[in-house]
Design an enzyme around this catalytic site. Structure first.
Site, PDB file in Angstrom:
ATOM      1  N   TYR A 193      -3.312  32.256  31.324  1.00 53.16           N
ATOM      2  CA  TYR A 193      -2.966  32.867  29.930  1.00 53.16           C
ATOM      3  C   TYR A 193      -1.589  33.486  30.008  1.00 53.16           C
ATOM      4  O   TYR A 193      -1.268  34.336  28.892  1.00 53.16           O
ATOM      5  CB  TYR A 193      -4.042  33.837  29.595  1.00 53.16           C
ATOM      6  CG  TYR A 193      -5.584  32.936  29.507  1.00 53.16           C
ATOM      7  CD1 TYR A 193      -5.570  32.053  28.566  1.00 53.16           C
ATOM      8  CD2 TYR A 193      -6.543  33.186  30.274  1.00 53.16           C
ATOM      9  CE1 TYR A 193      -6.779  31.293  28.318  1.00 53.16           C
ATOM     10  CE2 TYR A 193      -7.931  32.312  30.120  1.00 53.16           C
ATOM     11  CZ  TYR A 193      -7.912  31.568  29.283  1.00 53.16           C
ATOM     12  OH  TYR A 193      -9.109  30.536  29.019  1.00 53.16           O
ATOM     13  N   ALA A 253     -14.010  31.945  23.588  1.00 52.22           N
ATOM     14  CA  ALA A 253     -15.276  31.045  23.941  1.00 52.22           C
ATOM     15  C   ALA A 253     -16.209  30.787  22.757  1.00 52.22           C
ATOM     16  O   ALA A 253     -16.580  29.582  22.773  1.00 52.22           O
ATOM     17  CB  ALA A 253     -16.150  31.706  24.970  1.00 52.22           C
ATOM     18  N   ARG A 310      -5.057  39.662  33.811  1.00 49.03           N
ATOM     19  CA  ARG A 310      -5.786  38.403  34.846  1.00 49.03           C
ATOM     20  C   ARG A 310      -5.367  37.181  34.424  1.00 49.03           C
ATOM     21  O   ARG A 310      -5.138  36.975  33.228  1.00 49.03           O
ATOM     22  CB  ARG A 310      -7.116  38.955  34.990  1.00 49.03           C
ATOM     23  CG  ARG A 310      -7.641  39.986  36.063  1.00 49.03           C
ATOM     24  CD  ARG A 310      -9.140  40.548  35.844  1.00 49.03           C
ATOM     25  NE  ARG A 310      -9.075  41.739  35.125  1.00 49.03           N
ATOM     26  CZ  ARG A 310     -10.127  41.976  34.824  1.00 49.03           C
ATOM     27  NH1 ARG A 310     -11.210  41.454  34.931  1.00 49.03           N
ATOM     28  NH2 ARG A 310     -10.053  43.329  34.327  1.00 49.03           N
ATOM     29  N   GLU A 317      -6.725  28.245  13.394  1.00 46.84           N
ATOM     30  CA  GLU A 317      -7.062  28.358  14.663  1.00 46.84           C
ATOM     31  C   GLU A 317      -6.009  28.221  16.049  1.00 46.84           C
ATOM     32  O   GLU A 317      -5.304  27.460  15.937  1.00 46.84           O
ATOM     33  CB  GLU A 317      -8.061  27.163  14.954  1.00 46.84           C
ATOM     34  CG  GLU A 317      -9.023  27.545  16.343  1.00 46.84           C
ATOM     35  CD  GLU A 317     -10.003  26.684  16.644  1.00 46.84           C
ATOM     36  OE1 GLU A 317     -11.001  26.578  15.759  1.00 46.84           O
ATOM     37  OE2 GLU A 317     -10.150  25.917  17.580  1.00 46.84           O
ATOM     38  N   HIS A 365      -5.071  28.600  19.869  1.00 46.27           N
ATOM     39  CA  HIS A 365      -5.202  28.878  21.640  1.00 46.27           C
ATOM     40  C   HIS A 365      -4.010  28.908  22.263  1.00 46.27           C
ATOM     41  O   HIS A 365      -3.084  27.990  21.984  1.00 46.27           O
ATOM     42  CB  HIS A 365      -6.256  27.570  21.875  1.00 46.27           C
ATOM     43  CG  HIS A 365      -7.509  27.628  21.007  1.00 46.27           C
ATOM     44  ND1 HIS A 365      -8.523  28.286  21.289  1.00 46.27           N
ATOM     45  CD2 HIS A 365      -7.943  26.778  20.186  1.00 46.27           C
ATOM     46  CE1 HIS A 365      -9.332  28.030  20.448  1.00 46.27           C
ATOM     47  NE2 HIS A 365      -9.057  27.039  19.789  1.00 46.27           N
ATOM     48  N   ARG A 371      -7.989  20.708  29.265  1.00 45.65           N
ATOM     49  CA  ARG A 371      -8.807  21.781  30.303  1.00 45.65           C
ATOM     50  C   ARG A 371     -10.191  20.841  30.464  1.00 45.65           C
ATOM     51  O   ARG A 371     -10.267  19.526  30.224  1.00 45.65           O
ATOM     52  CB  ARG A 371      -8.917  22.819  29.852  1.00 45.65           C
ATOM     53  CG  ARG A 371      -7.399  23.714  29.691  1.00 45.65           C
ATOM     54  CD  ARG A 371      -7.656  25.175  29.100  1.00 45.65           C
ATOM     55  NE  ARG A 371      -8.327  25.836  30.250  1.00 45.65           N
ATOM     56  CZ  ARG A 371      -8.599  27.216  30.218  1.00 45.65           C
ATOM     57  NH1 ARG A 371      -8.236  27.713  28.838  1.00 45.65           N
ATOM     58  NH2 ARG A 371      -9.243  27.788  31.125  1.00 45.65           N
ATOM     59  N   PRO A 397     -13.724  37.202  22.292  1.00 48.37           N
ATOM     60  CA  PRO A 397     -14.075  37.690  23.712  1.00 48.37           C
ATOM     61  C   PRO A 397     -12.946  37.253  24.574  1.00 48.37           C
ATOM     62  O   PRO A 397     -12.564  36.380  24.935  1.00 48.37           O
ATOM     63  CB  PRO A 397     -15.392  37.168  23.954  1.00 48.37           C
ATOM     64  CG  PRO A 397     -15.548  35.911  23.210  1.00 48.37           C
ATOM     65  CD  PRO A 397     -14.737  36.309  22.027  1.00 48.37           C
ATOM     66  N   ASN A 398     -12.977  38.527  25.456  1.00 51.86           N
ATOM     67  CA  ASN A 398     -12.025  38.743  26.613  1.00 51.86           C
ATOM     68  C   ASN A 398     -10.608  38.583  26.471  1.00 51.86           C
ATOM     69  O   ASN A 398      -9.749  38.678  27.383  1.00 51.86           O
ATOM     70  CB  ASN A 398     -12.478  37.536  27.719  1.00 51.86           C
ATOM     71  CG  ASN A 398     -14.080  37.850  28.212  1.00 51.86           C
ATOM     72  OD1 ASN A 398     -14.366  39.011  28.698  1.00 51.86           O
ATOM     73  ND2 ASN A 398     -14.572  36.971  27.852  1.00 51.86           N
ATOM     74  N   ASN A 428      -8.085  33.355  16.873  1.00 52.20           N
ATOM     75  CA  ASN A 428      -8.412  32.802  18.099  1.00 52.20           C
ATOM     76  C   ASN A 428     -10.007  33.244  18.432  1.00 52.20           C
ATOM     77  O   ASN A 428     -10.141  34.261  19.127  1.00 52.20           O
ATOM     78  CB  ASN A 428      -7.454  33.006  19.374  1.00 52.20           C
ATOM     79  CG  ASN A 428      -7.848  32.585  20.738  1.00 52.20           C
ATOM     80  OD1 ASN A 428      -8.829  31.942  20.765  1.00 52.20           O
ATOM     81  ND2 ASN A 428      -6.863  32.745  21.530  1.00 52.20           N
TER      82      ASN A 428
HETATM   83  O1  CA2 Z   1      -6.653  29.399  25.058  1.00 55.39           O
HETATM   84  C1  CA2 Z   1      -7.131  30.027  24.586  1.00 55.39           C
HETATM   85  O2  CA2 Z   1      -6.720  30.801  23.676  1.00 55.39           O
HETATM   86  C2  CA2 Z   1      -8.760  30.106  24.676  1.00 55.39           C
HETATM   87  O3  CA2 Z   1      -9.262  30.479  23.308  1.00 55.39           O
HETATM   88  C3  CA2 Z   1      -9.267  31.442  25.582  1.00 55.39           C
HETATM   89  C4  CA2 Z   1     -10.514  31.649  25.660  1.00 55.39           C
HETATM   90  C5  CA2 Z   1     -11.251  30.310  26.265  1.00 55.39           C
HETATM   91  O4  CA2 Z   1     -12.634  30.283  26.471  1.00 55.39           O
HETATM   92  C6  CA2 Z   1     -10.890  29.142  25.256  1.00 55.39           C
HETATM   93  O5  CA2 Z   1     -11.454  27.934  25.796  1.00 55.39           O
HETATM   94  C7  CA2 Z   1      -9.404  28.890  24.997  1.00 55.39           C
HETATM   95  C8  CA2 Z   1     -10.752  32.493  26.951  1.00 55.39           C
HETATM   96  C9  CA2 Z   1     -10.276  33.921  26.587  1.00 55.39           C
HETATM   97  C10 CA2 Z   1      -9.999  34.732  27.913  1.00 55.39           C
HETATM   98  O6  CA2 Z   1      -8.945  35.456  28.006  1.00 55.39           O
HETATM   99  C11 CA2 Z   1      -8.786  35.880  29.235  1.00 55.39           C
HETATM  100  C12 CA2 Z   1      -7.510  36.516  29.339  1.00 55.39           C
HETATM  101  C13 CA2 Z   1      -7.169  36.916  30.515  1.00 55.39           C
HETATM  102  C14 CA2 Z   1      -7.951  36.918  31.558  1.00 55.39           C
HETATM  103  C15 CA2 Z   1      -9.325  36.406  31.511  1.00 55.39           C
HETATM  104  C16 CA2 Z   1      -9.626  35.998  30.445  1.00 55.39           C
END
Ligand code: CA2
Length: 153
Positions: free
Chosen positions: A24, A79, A19, A100, A102, A109, A11-12, A76
């Site tokens: 990221y 969340a 963003r 996996e 990230h 974090r 997700p996301n 990946n």
């Molecule tokens: O660090 C990572 O790759 C995560 O898997 C990213 C997830 C986060 O919930 C994990 O704890 C770590 C979030 C992905 C959301 O990605 C976004 C990218 C741009 C703007 C907002 C969110």
């Protein structure tokens, strides 16, 4: 026959590069996929991609990988890493080596990100190397699968 790799993003992650660049980065998911496609071509591997914001769809995609004879998974779970017993159970059940990934270093974090429910059923976790993490995962899977196929001959 060439090795088949499936890359799953949770997700996301479709928002990557648009963003939150301070966390990221500025590279998009499409950029990451293009880079992996190129690397897979050089390594003689076949690669496919899947992104979903829905837990059940990710579970279904993992399960389908078995019938498609996918040799390795890069995931990946975003969340869902920290919450999903369903994604973990799907990875465990499918018995396909998974790595996996990230982008951020989840161990540096918030406390709730330090725990991964999915890492224990993967062969390993790569965290904190940004988009390079996906390429490192592909390299790691190739080494593991090459060794496995050598043992079988
Ligand atoms: O660090 C990572 O790759 C995560 O898997 C990213 C997830 C986060 O919930 C994990 O704890 C770590 C979030 C992905 C959301 O990605 C976004 C990218 C741009 C703007 C907002 C969110």
């Amino acid at each position: 026959m060439s090795m088949k790799i499936l890359v799953i993003n949770g997700p996301n992650l479709q928002l990557l590069g648009t963003r939150k660049p301070e966390i990221y980065g500025t590279v998009t998911l499409q950029d990451i996929e293009k880079g992996l496609e190129k690397m897979a071509g050089t390594l003689g591997m076949a690669i496919s991609f899947f992104q979903s914001n829905h837990e059940g769809e990710i579970v279904d995609r993992i399960a389908a990988a078995r019938t498609e004879q996918i040799d390795g998974i890069i995931i990946n779970p975003a969340a869902y890493t920290h919450t999903s017993v369903a994604v973990r159970d799907a990875l465990e059940a499918v018995e396909i080596p998974a790595v996996e990934v990230h982008l951020s270093n989840i161990h540096g974090r918030e406390e709730f990100r330090r725990k991964s429910l999915t890492a224990a059923v993967c062969i390993g976790q790569i965290s904190g190397f940004g988009p390079d993490g996906y390429q490192l995962a592909l390299q790691a899977l190739k080494s593991r699968l090459d060794r496995k196929s050598q043992k079988q001959t």
